[in-house]
Design a protein around this motif. Sequence first.
Motif, mmCIF file in Angstrom:
data_model
loop_
_atom_site.group_PDB
_atom_site.id
_atom_site.type_symbol
_atom_site.label_atom_id
_atom_site.label_comp_id
_atom_site.label_asym_id
_atom_site.label_seq_id
_atom_site.Cartn_x
_atom_site.Cartn_y
_atom_site.Cartn_z
ATOM 1 N N UNK A 88 6.068 16.303 3.499
ATOM 2 C CA UNK A 88 6.596 16.066 4.846
ATOM 3 C C UNK A 88 5.485 16.002 5.891
ATOM 4 N N UNK A 89 4.449 16.825 5.713
ATOM 5 C CA UNK A 89 3.383 16.879 6.706
ATOM 6 C C UNK A 89 2.194 15.978 6.420
ATOM 7 N N UNK A 90 2.195 15.314 5.263
ATOM 8 C CA UNK A 90 1.044 14.494 4.875
ATOM 9 C C UNK A 90 0.911 13.257 5.756
ATOM 10 N N UNK A 91 -0.308 12.811 5.927
ATOM 11 C CA UNK A 91 -0.598 11.610 6.727
ATOM 12 C C UNK A 91 -0.313 10.372 5.867
ATOM 13 N N UNK A 92 0.974 10.156 5.637
ATOM 14 C CA UNK A 92 1.462 9.043 4.816
ATOM 15 C C UNK A 92 2.546 8.300 5.572
ATOM 16 N N UNK A 93 2.701 7.003 5.293
ATOM 17 C CA UNK A 93 3.791 6.264 5.930
ATOM 18 C C UNK A 93 5.152 6.849 5.532
ATOM 19 N N UNK A 94 6.105 6.729 6.420
ATOM 20 C CA UNK A 94 7.466 7.209 6.133
ATOM 21 C C UNK A 94 7.998 6.566 4.859
ATOM 22 N N UNK A 95 7.647 5.308 4.610
ATOM 23 C CA UNK A 95 8.112 4.628 3.400
ATOM 24 C C UNK A 95 7.594 5.330 2.147
ATOM 25 N N UNK A 96 6.332 5.713 2.138
ATOM 26 C CA UNK A 96 5.765 6.419 0.985
ATOM 27 C C UNK A 96 6.497 7.728 0.762
ATOM 28 N N UNK A 97 6.690 8.495 1.829
ATOM 29 C CA UNK A 97 7.374 9.781 1.716
ATOM 30 C C UNK A 97 8.793 9.600 1.191
ATOM 31 N N UNK A 133 0.831 -1.204 0.000
ATOM 32 C CA UNK A 133 0.000 0.000 0.000
ATOM 33 C C UNK A 133 0.866 1.255 0.000
ATOM 34 N N UNK A 134 1.941 1.233 0.759
ATOM 35 C CA UNK A 134 2.838 2.392 0.808
ATOM 36 C C UNK A 134 3.463 2.652 -0.560
ATOM 37 N N UNK A 135 3.820 1.593 -1.271
ATOM 38 C CA UNK A 135 4.402 1.754 -2.598
ATOM 39 C C UNK A 135 3.351 2.211 -3.613
ATOM 40 N N UNK A 136 2.144 1.676 -3.522
ATOM 41 C CA UNK A 136 1.078 2.090 -4.435
ATOM 42 C C UNK A 136 0.771 3.569 -4.226
ATOM 43 N N UNK A 137 0.721 3.999 -2.976
ATOM 44 C CA UNK A 137 0.508 5.425 -2.691
ATOM 45 C C UNK A 137 1.617 6.256 -3.328
ATOM 46 N N UNK A 138 2.850 5.781 -3.234
ATOM 47 C CA UNK A 138 3.971 6.494 -3.867
ATOM 48 C C UNK A 138 3.812 6.510 -5.379
ATOM 49 N N UNK A 139 3.258 5.431 -5.941
ATOM 50 C CA UNK A 139 2.992 5.420 -7.378
ATOM 51 C C UNK A 139 2.041 6.538 -7.782
ATOM 52 N N UNK A 140 0.990 6.730 -6.997
ATOM 53 C CA UNK A 140 0.060 7.828 -7.273
ATOM 54 C C UNK A 140 0.756 9.185 -7.181
ATOM 55 N N UNK A 145 16.893 3.527 -1.706
ATOM 56 C CA UNK A 145 15.650 3.739 -0.965
ATOM 57 C C UNK A 145 14.773 2.494 -1.053
ATOM 58 N N UNK A 146 14.553 1.818 0.052
ATOM 59 C CA UNK A 146 13.706 0.615 0.020
ATOM 60 C C UNK A 146 12.337 0.894 -0.602
#
Length: 156
Positions: free
Chosen positions: A75-84, A52-59, A108-109
């Motif tokens: 930086x302030x978004x309610x997203x996992x650190x991995x997505x950011x 899910x974190x990677x898919x969010x990063x895809x978007x 970057x993992x």
Amino acid sequence: MDEPMENQYLSLSEVEAIARRAHRGQVDKNGHPYAEHIAAVACGTAARGGSSAQIAAGWLHDTVEDDRLSREWLAGAALPAETKAIVDALTRRPDEPVEEYTARILATPGALLVKRADLAHNSDPARLAALDRSTAERLAAKYARMRELLGLIGEP
């Protein structure tokens, strides 16, 4: 594809809506709505087994690079650190050598999987065929070099 992220984070549907809003009015080199590209990258990330974190990063992968959302927003978004971290890794800096950019992706993992989906869509022969020959050849060479630096030789 709306697998829920942790409750304190935006859902994938919310991330999609933010990304689509951010890119509203933007078109790709073929004149198509940019939302088609980000949707293809998110779906390609999911198809490759992305989290899910990677898919969010895809978007979100082009939002900061294209100045659609700021680094401060990310930086302030309610997203996992991995997505950011993935979005940051995929954000090429102005005048940044491609070698530095690809090294950051590799370090970057989770970022390489999203970049693979991005490259696959960017390199789609149907998309390239719709461009003028000079642009298509330039982009094909650019994407081939990127795959080489990322160790993705032989991937479409």
